[in-house]
Design a protein around this motif. Sequence first.
Motif, PDB file in Angstrom:
ATOM      1  N   GLU A   1     -34.054  43.972 173.013  1.00 19.96           N
ATOM      2  CA  GLU A   1     -33.437  43.934 174.336  1.00 19.96           C
ATOM      3  C   GLU A   1     -32.542  42.701 174.424  1.00 19.96           C
ATOM      4  O   GLU A   1     -32.876  41.638 173.901  1.00 19.96           O
ATOM      5  CB  GLU A   1     -34.521  43.875 175.404  1.00 19.96           C
ATOM      6  CG  GLU A   1     -34.004  44.058 176.798  1.00 19.96           C
ATOM      7  CD  GLU A   1     -35.113  44.170 177.818  1.00 19.96           C
ATOM      8  OE1 GLU A   1     -34.814  43.926 178.987  1.00 19.96           O
ATOM      9  OE2 GLU A   1     -36.247  44.484 177.441  1.00 19.96           O
ATOM     10  N   ASP A   2     -31.392  42.844 175.054  1.00 23.09           N
ATOM     11  CA  ASP A   2     -30.415  41.760 175.151  1.00 23.09           C
ATOM     12  C   ASP A   2     -30.799  40.822 176.295  1.00 23.09           C
ATOM     13  O   ASP A   2     -30.347  40.960 177.411  1.00 23.09           O
ATOM     14  CB  ASP A   2     -29.017  42.342 175.368  1.00 23.09           C
ATOM     15  CG  ASP A   2     -27.935  41.293 175.216  1.00 23.09           C
ATOM     16  OD1 ASP A   2     -28.258  40.155 174.812  1.00 23.09           O
ATOM     17  OD2 ASP A   2     -26.769  41.604 175.508  1.00 23.09           O
ATOM     18  N   THR A   3     -31.664  39.849 175.969  1.00 24.52           N
ATOM     19  CA  THR A   3     -32.102  38.860 176.946  1.00 24.52           C
ATOM     20  C   THR A   3     -31.584  37.484 176.531  1.00 24.52           C
ATOM     21  O   THR A   3     -31.217  37.278 175.363  1.00 24.52           O
ATOM     22  CB  THR A   3     -33.638  38.811 177.028  1.00 24.52           C
ATOM     23  OG1 THR A   3     -34.144  38.399 175.750  1.00 24.52           O
ATOM     24  CG2 THR A   3     -34.223  40.153 177.407  1.00 24.52           C
ATOM     25  N   PRO A   4     -31.551  36.526 177.446  1.00 19.97           N
ATOM     26  CA  PRO A   4     -31.108  35.177 177.073  1.00 19.97           C
ATOM     27  C   PRO A   4     -31.959  34.551 175.966  1.00 19.97           C
ATOM     28  O   PRO A   4     -31.435  33.821 175.114  1.00 19.97           O
ATOM     29  CB  PRO A   4     -31.248  34.394 178.384  1.00 19.97           C
ATOM     30  CG  PRO A   4     -31.093  35.406 179.448  1.00 19.97           C
ATOM     31  CD  PRO A   4     -31.738  36.653 178.896  1.00 19.97           C
ATOM     32  N   ALA A   5     -33.251  34.829 175.947  1.00 22.47           N
ATOM     33  CA  ALA A   5     -34.125  34.280 174.911  1.00 22.47           C
ATOM     34  C   ALA A   5     -33.745  34.822 173.530  1.00 22.47           C
ATOM     35  O   ALA A   5     -33.642  34.059 172.557  1.00 22.47           O
ATOM     36  CB  ALA A   5     -35.580  34.603 175.219  1.00 22.47           C
TER      37      ALA A   5
END
Length: 61
Positions: free
Chosen positions: A39-43
Amino acid sequence: MAKMIKVTLVKSVIGQKADKKATVRSLGLKKISSSVVKEDTPAIRGMVEAVSHLVKVEESK
């Protein structure tokens, strides 16, 4: 539905520092040419940026 990215290991982690090796492993990459869809998350983006010289990133659906 969340945006997804495909991360592929394109360069060996041999000779890299331990923290870079750990980042690659935590992304779920083991061997060269192995890929994972995350998933494209900041983390995840931060982890990918830290090892950007070792991986290739593509947008996935």
